[in-house]
Design a protein around this motif. Structure first.
Motif, PDB file in Angstrom:
ATOM      1  N   ASP A 100      44.641 -36.965 119.373  1.00 23.94           N
ATOM      2  CA  ASP A 100      45.623 -36.885 120.956  1.00 23.94           C
ATOM      3  C   ASP A 100      45.252 -36.432 122.164  1.00 23.94           C
ATOM      4  OD1 ASP A 100      46.770 -37.559 117.996  1.00 23.94           O
ATOM      5  OD2 ASP A 100      46.914 -34.993 117.390  1.00 23.94           O
ATOM      6  N   LEU A 101      43.680 -35.791 122.219  1.00 21.43           N
ATOM      7  CA  LEU A 101      43.266 -35.477 123.267  1.00 21.43           C
ATOM      8  C   LEU A 101      43.461 -36.487 124.075  1.00 21.43           C
ATOM      9  CD1 LEU A 101      42.536 -32.945 125.322  1.00 21.43           C
ATOM     10  CD2 LEU A 101      39.869 -33.820 124.101  1.00 21.43           C
ATOM     11  N   SER A 102      42.753 -37.564 123.535  1.00 22.59           N
ATOM     12  CA  SER A 102      42.889 -38.425 124.409  1.00 22.59           C
ATOM     13  C   SER A 102      43.435 -39.270 124.700  1.00 22.59           C
ATOM     14  CB  SER A 102      41.828 -39.662 123.338  1.00 22.59           C
ATOM     15  OG  SER A 102      40.283 -39.634 123.157  1.00 22.59           O
ATOM     16  N   VAL A 103      44.790 -39.324 123.831  1.00 24.98           N
ATOM     17  CA  VAL A 103      46.771 -39.592 124.503  1.00 24.98           C
ATOM     18  C   VAL A 103      47.221 -39.157 125.291  1.00 24.98           C
ATOM     19  CG1 VAL A 103      47.424 -40.534 123.538  1.00 24.98           C
ATOM     20  CG2 VAL A 103      46.401 -41.591 122.185  1.00 24.98           C
ATOM     21  N   ALA A 104      46.702 -37.689 124.870  1.00 25.97           N
ATOM     22  CA  ALA A 104      47.619 -36.830 126.126  1.00 25.97           C
ATOM     23  C   ALA A 104      46.425 -37.478 127.644  1.00 25.97           C
ATOM     24  CB  ALA A 104      47.619 -35.700 125.873  1.00 25.97           C
ATOM     25  N   LYS A 105      45.365 -36.865 127.810  1.00 26.59           N
ATOM     26  CA  LYS A 105      44.624 -37.465 128.317  1.00 26.59           C
ATOM     27  C   LYS A 105      45.120 -38.368 129.439  1.00 26.59           C
ATOM     28  CE  LYS A 105      39.731 -37.451 130.800  1.00 26.59           C
ATOM     29  NZ  LYS A 105      38.452 -36.964 130.260  1.00 26.59           N
ATOM     30  N   ALA A 106      45.862 -39.548 128.329  1.00 27.80           N
ATOM     31  CA  ALA A 106      45.414 -41.381 128.751  1.00 27.80           C
ATOM     32  C   ALA A 106      47.204 -41.289 129.973  1.00 27.80           C
ATOM     33  CB  ALA A 106      45.251 -42.074 127.855  1.00 27.80           C
ATOM     34  N   LYS A 107      47.853 -40.667 129.557  1.00 30.33           N
ATOM     35  CA  LYS A 107      49.358 -40.680 129.586  1.00 30.33           C
ATOM     36  C   LYS A 107      49.442 -39.397 130.716  1.00 30.33           C
ATOM     37  CE  LYS A 107      52.285 -40.603 125.019  1.00 30.33           C
ATOM     38  NZ  LYS A 107      52.473 -39.612 124.187  1.00 30.33           N
ATOM     39  N   TYR A 108      48.577 -38.673 130.807  1.00 29.78           N
ATOM     40  CA  TYR A 108      48.837 -37.724 132.113  1.00 29.78           C
ATOM     41  C   TYR A 108      48.385 -39.062 133.837  1.00 29.78           C
ATOM     42  CZ  TYR A 108      47.404 -34.174 135.748  1.00 29.78           C
ATOM     43  OH  TYR A 108      46.999 -33.754 137.037  1.00 29.78           O
ATOM     44  N   PHE A 109      47.043 -39.342 132.892  1.00 26.59           N
ATOM     45  CA  PHE A 109      46.348 -40.427 134.299  1.00 26.59           C
ATOM     46  C   PHE A 109      47.337 -41.579 134.465  1.00 26.59           C
ATOM     47  CE2 PHE A 109      42.575 -37.884 133.506  1.00 26.59           C
ATOM     48  CZ  PHE A 109      42.648 -37.253 135.144  1.00 26.59           C
ATOM     49  N   TYR A 110      48.299 -42.383 133.540  1.00 24.23           N
ATOM     50  CA  TYR A 110      48.933 -42.901 133.972  1.00 24.23           C
ATOM     51  C   TYR A 110      50.203 -43.377 134.835  1.00 24.23           C
ATOM     52  CZ  TYR A 110      52.350 -46.599 133.208  1.00 24.23           C
ATOM     53  OH  TYR A 110      53.545 -47.854 133.300  1.00 24.23           O
ATOM     54  N   LEU A 111      50.409 -41.473 134.450  1.00 28.20           N
ATOM     55  CA  LEU A 111      51.908 -40.876 135.399  1.00 28.20           C
ATOM     56  C   LEU A 111      51.613 -40.607 136.897  1.00 28.20           C
ATOM     57  CD1 LEU A 111      54.381 -39.568 132.631  1.00 28.20           C
ATOM     58  CD2 LEU A 111      54.424 -40.977 133.387  1.00 28.20           C
ATOM     59  N   LEU A 112      50.098 -40.444 136.732  1.00 28.05           N
ATOM     60  CA  LEU A 112      49.970 -40.083 138.049  1.00 28.05           C
ATOM     61  C   LEU A 112      49.789 -41.336 138.636  1.00 28.05           C
ATOM     62  CD1 LEU A 112      47.090 -37.008 137.747  1.00 28.05           C
ATOM     63  CD2 LEU A 112      49.237 -37.601 138.816  1.00 28.05           C
ATOM     64  N   ARG A 113      48.736 -42.318 138.156  1.00 28.05           N
ATOM     65  CA  ARG A 113      48.725 -43.582 138.948  1.00 28.05           C
ATOM     66  C   ARG A 113      50.315 -44.003 139.320  1.00 28.05           C
ATOM     67  NH1 ARG A 113      45.003 -44.342 135.280  1.00 28.05           N
ATOM     68  NH2 ARG A 113      46.254 -45.681 133.673  1.00 28.05           N
ATOM     69  N   GLU A 114      51.570 -43.478 138.645  1.00 24.68           N
ATOM     70  CA  GLU A 114      52.637 -44.038 138.987  1.00 24.68           C
ATOM     71  C   GLU A 114      53.417 -44.075 140.231  1.00 24.68           C
ATOM     72  OE1 GLU A 114      55.390 -46.170 139.143  1.00 24.68           O
ATOM     73  OE2 GLU A 114      54.221 -46.551 137.630  1.00 24.68           O
ATOM     74  N   ALA A 115      53.055 -41.983 140.031  1.00 24.15           N
ATOM     75  CA  ALA A 115      53.654 -41.396 140.781  1.00 24.15           C
ATOM     76  C   ALA A 115      52.402 -41.732 142.776  1.00 24.15           C
ATOM     77  CB  ALA A 115      53.073 -39.780 141.035  1.00 24.15           C
ATOM     78  N   ARG A 116      51.511 -42.178 142.456  1.00 28.38           N
ATOM     79  CA  ARG A 116      50.644 -42.378 143.151  1.00 28.38           C
ATOM     80  C   ARG A 116      51.319 -43.614 143.862  1.00 28.38           C
ATOM     81  NH1 ARG A 116      45.217 -42.481 141.526  1.00 28.38           N
ATOM     82  NH2 ARG A 116      45.654 -40.332 141.667  1.00 28.38           N
ATOM     83  N   LYS A 117      51.758 -44.652 143.378  1.00 30.90           N
ATOM     84  CA  LYS A 117      52.284 -45.842 143.591  1.00 30.90           C
ATOM     85  C   LYS A 117      53.655 -45.560 144.590  1.00 30.90           C
ATOM     86  CE  LYS A 117      50.672 -49.111 139.267  1.00 30.90           C
ATOM     87  NZ  LYS A 117      50.916 -49.723 138.307  1.00 30.90           N
ATOM     88  N   ARG A 118      54.188 -44.950 143.447  1.00 29.08           N
ATOM     89  CA  ARG A 118      55.468 -44.288 144.526  1.00 29.08           C
ATOM     90  C   ARG A 118      55.692 -43.028 145.826  1.00 29.08           C
ATOM     91  NH1 ARG A 118      60.424 -43.047 139.565  1.00 29.08           N
ATOM     92  NH2 ARG A 118      59.772 -45.088 138.520  1.00 29.08           N
ATOM     93  N   ASN A 119      54.803 -42.807 146.320  1.00 31.31           N
ATOM     94  CA  ASN A 119      53.763 -41.834 147.271  1.00 31.31           C
ATOM     95  C   ASN A 119      54.663 -40.789 147.012  1.00 31.31           C
ATOM     96  OD1 ASN A 119      52.708 -43.971 148.531  1.00 31.31           O
ATOM     97  ND2 ASN A 119      53.810 -45.213 149.586  1.00 31.31           N
ATOM     98  N   LEU A 120      54.922 -40.171 145.748  1.00 34.06           N
ATOM     99  CA  LEU A 120      55.092 -38.527 145.069  1.00 34.06           C
ATOM    100  C   LEU A 120      54.351 -37.675 145.700  1.00 34.06           C
ATOM    101  CD1 LEU A 120      57.237 -39.247 141.939  1.00 34.06           C
ATOM    102  CD2 LEU A 120      58.118 -39.394 144.451  1.00 34.06           C
ATOM    103  N   ASN A 121      54.606 -36.507 146.083  1.00 32.10           N
ATOM    104  CA  ASN A 121      54.128 -35.482 145.825  1.00 32.10           C
ATOM    105  C   ASN A 121      54.645 -33.920 145.454  1.00 32.10           C
ATOM    106  OD1 ASN A 121      52.157 -33.423 146.922  1.00 32.10           O
ATOM    107  ND2 ASN A 121      51.692 -34.220 149.376  1.00 32.10           N
ATOM    108  N   ALA A 122      53.848 -33.737 145.010  1.00 30.73           N
ATOM    109  CA  ALA A 122      54.257 -32.394 143.666  1.00 30.73           C
ATOM    110  C   ALA A 122      55.216 -31.888 144.976  1.00 30.73           C
ATOM    111  CB  ALA A 122      53.161 -31.802 143.317  1.00 30.73           C
ATOM    112  N   LEU A 123      54.019 -31.514 146.351  1.00 33.01           N
ATOM    113  CA  LEU A 123      54.575 -30.690 146.929  1.00 33.01           C
ATOM    114  C   LEU A 123      55.612 -30.450 148.172  1.00 33.01           C
ATOM    115  CD1 LEU A 123      50.729 -29.555 148.445  1.00 33.01           C
ATOM    116  CD2 LEU A 123      52.467 -28.111 146.568  1.00 33.01           C
ATOM    117  N   SER A 124      55.505 -32.429 147.636  1.00 30.79           N
ATOM    118  CA  SER A 124      57.339 -32.426 148.677  1.00 30.79           C
ATOM    119  C   SER A 124      58.651 -31.490 148.487  1.00 30.79           C
ATOM    120  CB  SER A 124      57.040 -33.857 149.686  1.00 30.79           C
ATOM    121  OG  SER A 124      57.047 -35.093 148.472  1.00 30.79           O
TER     122      SER A 124
END
Length: 75
Positions: free
Chosen positions: A51-75
């Motif tokens: 479960d820990l490995s899956v949660a970590k993988a999902k988190y990093f996958y969504l981070l990569r997706e956000a990076r592709k979209r040029n998203l910033n949590a502060l904006s």
């Protein structure tokens, strides 16, 4: 007429971007919670470690997706 579709598309993209950022924050909390549980466990189960490995993988996958979209949590 093209401007109407463009505005709707932009609005929909913004909504999806905000949902993506919210999902990233939730997954980070979930991952950190699982990590704390595993750290405090005397003998962590295979299921817990998976479960820990899956949660970590999902988190990093969504981070990569956000990076592709040029998203910033502060904006």
């Amino acid at each position: 007429m093209v401007a109407i579709f463009s505005k709707k598309k932009t609005k929909k993209k913004k909504e999806l971007d905000q949902q993506l950022l919210a999902d990233i924050q939730k997954l980070k909390r979930d991952w950190e919670t699982l990590e704390r549980i595993i750290e405090h466990s005397v003998d962590p189960s295979e299921e817990g470690l998976l479960d820990l490995s899956v949660a970590k993988a999902k988190y990093f996958y969504l981070l990569r997706e956000a990076r592709k979209r040029n998203l910033n949590a502060l904006s």
